[in-house]
Write a protein that holds these residues in place. Structure first.
Motif, PDB file in Angstrom:
ATOM      1  N   SER A 258      15.528  28.333   5.068  1.00 39.13           N
ATOM      2  CA  SER A 258      15.304  29.441   4.137  1.00 39.13           C
ATOM      3  C   SER A 258      16.246  29.369   2.937  1.00 39.13           C
ATOM      4  N   ILE A 259      17.156  28.397   2.921  1.00 34.00           N
ATOM      5  CA  ILE A 259      18.033  28.235   1.761  1.00 34.00           C
ATOM      6  C   ILE A 259      17.280  27.444   0.693  1.00 34.00           C
ATOM      7  N   PRO A 260      17.110  28.015  -0.516  1.00 29.89           N
ATOM      8  CA  PRO A 260      16.397  27.257  -1.544  1.00 29.89           C
ATOM      9  C   PRO A 260      17.195  26.002  -1.909  1.00 29.89           C
ATOM     10  N   PRO A 261      16.548  24.848  -1.975  1.00 29.41           N
ATOM     11  CA  PRO A 261      17.268  23.612  -2.321  1.00 29.41           C
ATOM     12  C   PRO A 261      17.529  23.527  -3.822  1.00 29.41           C
ATOM     13  N   LEU A 262      18.582  22.830  -4.193  1.00 30.41           N
ATOM     14  CA  LEU A 262      18.897  22.639  -5.616  1.00 30.41           C
ATOM     15  C   LEU A 262      18.149  21.438  -6.188  1.00 30.41           C
ATOM     16  N   LEU A 269       9.371  29.009   0.311  1.00 31.54           N
ATOM     17  CA  LEU A 269      10.510  28.820   1.200  1.00 31.54           C
ATOM     18  C   LEU A 269      10.052  29.118   2.615  1.00 31.54           C
TER      19      LEU A 269
END
Lengths: 321, 325
Positions: A258-262, A269
């Motif tokens: 659930s952490i948006p990737p850079l 997500l």
């Protein structure tokens, strides 16, 4: 691995209320070796800050340690009398909290706060304590420390204040530091500076650190091992690289996804449905089963123990299958 | 490219931070102004998302307030749908087309009101919609809440659910532009993912235009079509999000991207950039980033860099070159 500096076994914290006893920490066990940074990650209400508070004996009443034990360098420190615990705090366990403004006394110069801490815990003259205070300000990267020591907290920027708080936590050279969200109130470029500082100090002084944060990125760059908390229990614990790259617990997996990737932009997500249960409604069996995409019948009735799963330890019935 | 829904041209906002008149007179001081937003220009085409990112005090929230007319600009012009913002706000038919979502879902909902009344407030304020209960039920459904939730009070909801209520309220009057000021900063990461997904779904469903303010680069990466990086009140880099992330041209953008803790960098050592954001009351001369900039040359200390167009990206840096990586 050397003998643990901090050993926590089956630590249970309860809050008695009119409507019954709420169990906020449920049989939490882990150990930290000298010089090791253990990250503790989880969402609000998972019990991560409470773990830190229970270890340093700062549980807010009516919260109480209802079971288990905490050992510092082999000796039990839970249930110590208040005065004995007060001597341990600062001397053998240092604490860094989220908000540097509320940690520092606005009415005293930082020099006075540092020397007072040093002289409370170490047999030193005022002059020696001042020299040591300047050395520590220098060490945490406050420019012109000898001059700035007589400044008041409001004369420092947010990042510098957090450096002062770190100096305050470390100036009596404790063996263990509990850092509760030390960078959450800071901007990302300042956060990077503080993380680098914490890592360097832990390495150079052999201090063990319990780093409590909600930010998996901070853990990834700072910690050696990580414990993932969910609803007052450890869901997974293991070396950072393994927990991040190959999580064994479905909650860890969901959290990571659930952490948006850079690096790139995703269409959607991955999301964990629902929210963490409240303390008065922790489900039977595995606390995560109502949100778990892989839950089976057994998960509803049987509480999983923390057992080895690949390179980590996970509290999941399915992780070992 | 479609006509921009929101356009800012040379917008500046100063705040008077002088001491009281008598004290100032006694100390023989001049009036002091803080330039929170300094000569900011951008346009957001309808149906797209422009994000502003930067550290505390860079002026991004002030831009958000300027964009919906909560603050008036000291200089420059803001246009909403081709019309000056002040004129658009005077016309209820246009004013209802803009709304805002705030950071703290605990502070932005009235604790004494039932959810249905909170969501219906814009409808009542603008006197639109014959079937208010029906519209409230529809909005609750759109943000993923149950119809029965309308009868409950905000304290009965978790942070993520409250932010859903804020979104439902913001959508009530069927706006075109939503200004979102750190909408997920107070939320846990798994809940943040739910809200970000919801916001993207709603954008596709309703054709919304977002001005999205955040300090979190990863969130901005996920949400934006275009991205503006702010430093001390100025937009230092502005362009398509993919390009800015793939090839940041301004040294400050690079610093920001470099500073984000990265899951891929387990245990890696880093050399953080030193220094902090200077005070906007007395910003450094020339390029305001030069004291922290690893590339700064003499020219940067005296001459403020103009915004230059390099391909699709606009950069305010003397040294940035087209195609540099």
């Amino acid at each position: 691995m050397s003998a643990p500096l901090l050993g926590v076994a089956d630590l249970t914290v309860e809050f008695p209320t009119r409507r019954g006893i709420l169990r906020a920490l449920d049989a939490v066990s882990f150990a930290i070796a000298p010089g090791e940074i253990l990250g503790m990650v989880g969402e609000s209400g998972a019990g991560k800050s409470l773990t830190g508070a229970a270890i340093i004996g700062l549980l807010a009443p009516p919260g109480r340690i209802a079971g288990g034990e905490v050992r510092l360098e082999g000796a039990r420190i839970d249930h110590l009398p208040a005065e004995a615990m007060r001597r341990i705090r600062g001397r053998r366990i240092g604490a860094i909290f989220q908000d540097p403004l509320t940690t520092l006394n606005p009415l005293y110069t930082i020099g006075r706060q540092l020397t007072e801490t040093i002289r409370t815990h170490l047999p030193m003259s005022a002059a020696e304590a001042r020299t040591r205070a300047i050395r520590w300000l220098d060490e945490v990267g406050i420019p012109a420390a000898a001059r700035r020591i007589d400044a008041y907290p409001h004369e420092f920027s947010g990042g510098q204040r957090q450096r002062v708080v770190i100096a305050l936590a470390l100036c009596a050279e404790p063996r263990l530091v509990i850092a509760d969200e030390p960078t959450t109130a800071l901007d990302v470029s300042i956060q990077a500076q503080i993380i680098a500082l914490l890592k360097r100090l832990a390495r150079e002084h052999g201090t063990a650190v319990l780093l409590i944060t909600h930010d998996m990125g901070v853990i990834a760059e700072t910690a050696d091992r990580v414990a993932v908390m969910y609803a007052g229990r450890i869901a997974e614990i293991g070396p950072v690289a393994e927990v991040i790259r190959a999580p064994a617990h479905p909650y860890t997996e969901g959290l990571m996804a659930s952490i948006p990737p850079l690096e790139h932009r995703l269409e959607r997500l991955a999301q964990i449905e629902g929210a963490m249960p409240r303390l008065n409604a922790i489900p039977d069996g595995c606390a995560f089963h109502p949100r778990c995409p892989r839950a089976i019948d057994r998960c509803r009735g049987e509480r999983p123990a923390l057992t080895p799963a690949g390179a980590t330890m996970a509290a999941c019935l399915l992780a070992h299958a | 490219m479609p006509e921009p829904l929101l356009r800012l041209a040379g917008v500046t906002r100063r705040f008077d931070v002088s001491r009281p008149t008598l004290q100032r007179w006694l100390a023989r001081e001049r009036r002091q102004f803080l330039r929170a937003v300094d000569d900011v220009s951008f346009a957001i085409p309808a149906g797209t998302t422009l994000s502003l990112v930067g550290e505390s005090g860079c002026g991004k929230s002030t831009v958000a307030r300027l964009a919906v007319g909560l603050l008036a600009p000291s200089a420059g012009e803001i246009q909403f749908d081709g019309q000056p913002l002040a004129a658009a706000r005077a016309d209820p038919g246009q004013r209802r087309r803009m709304n805002m979502i705030f950071q703290d879902p605990y502070a932005s909902l009235n604790p004494r009101w039932r959810v249905r009344d909170i969501i219906a407030e814009p409808l009542r304020a603008f006197g639109i919609g014959a079937d208010v209960p029906g519209r409230v039920a529809e909005l609750l459904g759109q943000v993923g809440l149950a119809g029965a939730d309308g009868e409950r009070f905000p304290h009965e909801f978790s942070g993520g659910q409250r932010q859903r209520i804020s979104i439902a309220r913001a959508l009530a009057a069927a706006p075109s532009l939503l200004v979102c000021d750190e909408p997920t900063s107070a939320l846990d990461v798994s809940v943040q993912a739910q809200i970000l997904n919801l916001m993207r779904d709603l954008q596709q469903l309703l054709g919304l235009t977002y001005l999205f303010i955040s300090h979190n680069l990863a969130v901005v990466r996920h949400m934006s079509d275009r991205l503006g990086v702010m430093y001390l009140g100025r937009v230092v880099e502005l362009g398509p999000a993919d390009e800015v992330f793939a090839a940041p041209r301004h040294p400050y953008t690079r610093l920001l991207l470099e500073a984000v803790p990265d899951l891929e960098r387990v245990g890696s050592a880093r050399t953080p950039v030193g220094g902090e954001v200077p005070s906007p009351i007395d910003p450094p001369p020339g390029c305001s980033f030069h004291p922290r900039c690893p590339l700064a040359v003499d020219r940067c200390r005296v001459e403020q860099p103009p915004v230059r167009k390099l391909g699709a990206v606009e950069v305010a840096c003397h040294l940035a070159e087209a195609g540099a990586d």
